[in-house]
Scaffold this active site. Structure first.
Site, PDB file in Angstrom:
ATOM      1  N   ASP A  87       0.831  -1.205   0.000  1.00 42.68           N
ATOM      2  CA  ASP A  87       0.000   0.000   0.000  1.00 42.68           C
ATOM      3  C   ASP A  87       0.870   1.262   0.000  1.00 42.68           C
ATOM      4  O   ASP A  87       1.737   1.415   0.861  1.00 42.68           O
ATOM      5  CB  ASP A  87      -0.851  -0.033   1.279  1.00 42.68           C
ATOM      6  CG  ASP A  87      -1.937   1.017   1.268  1.00 42.68           C
ATOM      7  OD1 ASP A  87      -2.802   0.939   0.395  1.00 42.68           O
ATOM      8  OD2 ASP A  87      -1.897   1.924   2.111  1.00 42.68           O
TER       9      ASP A  87
ATOM     10  N   GLU B 139       2.097  -0.362  -5.020  1.00 44.37           N
ATOM     11  CA  GLU B 139       1.321   0.735  -5.605  1.00 44.37           C
ATOM     12  C   GLU B 139       2.319   1.788  -6.072  1.00 44.37           C
ATOM     13  O   GLU B 139       3.125   2.266  -5.283  1.00 44.37           O
ATOM     14  CB  GLU B 139       0.431   1.363  -4.524  1.00 44.37           C
ATOM     15  CG  GLU B 139      -0.943   0.788  -4.402  1.00 44.37           C
ATOM     16  CD  GLU B 139      -1.859   1.768  -3.695  1.00 44.37           C
ATOM     17  OE1 GLU B 139      -1.498   2.208  -2.591  1.00 44.37           O
ATOM     18  OE2 GLU B 139      -2.901   2.101  -4.246  1.00 44.37           O
TER      19      GLU B 139
END
Ligand code: TEU
Ligand code: CA
Length: 555
Positions: free
Chosen positions: A209, A263
């Protein structure tokens, strides 16, 4: 499956290059105990469905203990399963069920920040000399306000004053998501330990993330007005990102057989390539958001064109080069439904256009990531008021914009681009609440569940689900699709997306309702239809509205 990796002949080809990944957002997948919240036994109950679809890897959005300020992206205990989702025994049963079916599991690693209810932060905020103080980023205020002009993605300043100790702490997202201080080797050691905890349980890797944000800008200077329009490009350009990832690879990942996908929010194409370059010891894949965010300006939805979409695919393919490998996706839990964003979600066209988009995802060069429900052609939800949303990004951004933007404009934007569009519960049947729960769902089920649901489609050969399953099987048997190079045959065409894959296949997608007769370049000889439907006369291929075809060709 070929054994050599084209990048480094002699090296075995990593398994994740040939895998099809399916993202499960557990809160909205299946509720097994009637509390209206999806859970891990619900995932276990649908493993046959995922195996039948042909999924190789499941990416599970955060399943950890969390107060759910941001639906699990605010972790309170990295070694506990969220009570709403079940127990560690439920996690173990789910993982065992996946393993028994030949599937792997990657989980979400959310370590740019924790929850403010994590024990580390509870300690850290107790006093300026607490041993955990430096687990987070604390600074004195400046001129009676926050230390700099950083703005949080979920509204307001990215700093919150903690009265007890008279300092501000940094949070790129919500105040309940304080950023961890990766400069502190103890933080890095803690992260390495929690990664080993899950890898030792048999997990096959991590989706990371906002991982580019973990290295902060030295001195934390103010953003310029230009930088404030897209702060992610500053946040992702910290000087130590690659050091931290190399250390993580050396300390943890190198000792396991893993898939890691970061990400790339805020990364330039070069920095993204750096992160996934197989000659470097960082990550394996990245999520590049250029495509899903090509029609977003700040928070506003703008527009996109097919030539722009094609250009981005060619740019990503070139940027990956011989030593990188792309992910291919059109949606996830942060973006609107693919068929509403890039297809045509009119009831008459939704199934056909969903098949076209799934064909794109499953035939582009890279590892495909399907998002739960896109195999059915699930659509955006008809939100009526801002109260229908359950997303702190929608409410937080509205607090920022109130008075500057009309509620009607803001609602229209949230209706088309809001994250809750992808978070409405999976539509399993035409029973109440789409068969997702026997209780009251935490977020309303799309009223079109009666028409778009897995049970109806399981029995129909022409359904999106059948098309997706058959194409995953076709892809598994095709070296051209899994390994072949990529060439856009007509970058400028406004409606047809036609590209060559490897030596033997051409994929053609009609992104419109009008039938199109398209003439392929004369250096290609069409040998026949390999998958899908089209009328082929020599090099003239006629595609009905919102249809796609894969042609066998000879160069
Ligand atoms: O998302 C980061 C990110 O890319 C989001 O800010 C996204 O761009 C935005 O929401 C689009 O509207 C990750 C997680 O995927 C997201 O669910 C979390 O809310 C966020 O980080 C904080 O953990
Ligand atoms: Ca439940």
């Amino acid at each position: 499956m070929s054994l050599d990796d084209e990048a480094t002949p002699g090296a075995t080809r990593p398994w994740w290059k040939d895998a099809v990944v399916y993202q499960v957002y557990p809160r909205s997948f299946l509720d097994s105990n009637g509390d209206g919240i999806g859970d891990l036994p619900g995932v276990t109950a649908r493993l046959d469905y995922l195996q039948d679809l042909g999924v190789d890897v499941v990416w599970l959005s955060p399943h950890f203990d969390s107060p759910n300020a941001d639906n699990g992206y605010d972790i309170r205990d990295y070694r506990q399963v969220m009570a709403d989702f079940g127990t560690m025994a439920d996690f173990d049963a789910m993982l065992a069920g996946m393993t028994a079916r030949g599937m792997r599991l990657i989980i979400d690693l959310v370590v740019n920040h924790s929850s403010d209810e994590h024990a580390w932060f509870v300690e850290s905020r107790k006093s300026q000399d607490n041993p955990y103080r430096d687990y987070y980023i604390w600074r004195d205020g400046k001129d009676g306000g926050p230390p700099n002009n950083y703005h949080a993605f979920f509204g307001g300043p990215a700093w919150t004053l903690d009265q007890a100790t008279g300092q501000y702490y940094l949070h790129y997202f919500a105040a309940k998501q304080p950023d961890l201080n990766w400069e502190n080797p103890k933080v890095r050691d803690e992260v390495h330990d929690l990664m080993r905890f899950w890898l030792d349980k048999g997990v096959s890797g991590f989706r990371m993330d906002v991982i580019p944000f973990i290295s902060k800008q030295p001195g934390l200077p103010d953003l310029t007005p230009q930088e404030r329009r897209a702060p992610q490009f500053v946040y992702a350009a910290g000087p130590k990102l690659h050091d931290y990832l190399s250390e993580m690879r050396h300390e943890v990942l190198a000792h396991y057989d893993t898939l890691t996908v970061g990400e790339a929010f805020g990364l330039t194409p070069d920095a993204a390539q750096h992160m996934m370059d197989s000659r470097r010891s960082e990550l394996d894949l990245v999520f590049n958001f250029d495509i899903v965010r090509m029609d977003i300006d700040g928070w506003r939805k703008t527009s996109w064109t097919l030539p722009r979409l094609k250009a981005l695919y060619s740019q990503q393919d070139a940027a990956a080069g011989p030593f990188g490998w792309n992910t291919v996706f059109l949606s996830n839990h942060d973006n609107p439904r693919a068929v509403s964003h890039f297809g045509d979600d009119d009831p008459e066209w939704v199934e056909r256009s969903a098949k076209v988009l799934n064909t794109l995802i499953l035939t582009q060069r890279g590892t495909p990531f399907l998002y739960q429900g896109d195999e059915l052609g699930m659509t955006n939800y008809p939100f009526q008021t801002l109260d229908d949303f359950d997303d702190l990004e929608v409410s937080g951004r509205w607090r920022d914009l109130q008075g500057r933007v009309s509620e009607a404009e803001y609602l229209a934007n949230a209706r088309s681009m809001g994250r809750d569009n992808a978070r409405t519960p999976m539509q399993w049947t035409d029973d109440p609440h789409g068969g997702f729960t026997l209780g009251t769902p935490w977020l309303a089920v799309n009223p079109n569940a009666a028409a778009i649901n897995a049970r109806d489609q399981a029995g129909r050969a022409d359904a999106v689900l059948s098309h997706c399953r058959d194409l995953i099987a076709f892809r598994r048997g095709s070296v051209d699709l899994r390994e072949g190079d990529y060439e856009d045959l007509d970058p400028d065409h406004a409606q047809v997306f036609a590209y060559r894959r490897g030596e033997g296949l051409v994929v053609m997608l009609n992104f419109g309702r009008e039938a199109v007769a398209y003439t392929l370049p004369d250096h290609l000889t069409v040998e026949g239809v390999a998958f899908g439907e089209a009328v082929v006369e020599g090099r003239i291929v006629t595609l009905d509205g919102w249809t796609s075809v894969i042609l066998a060709i000879r160069l």
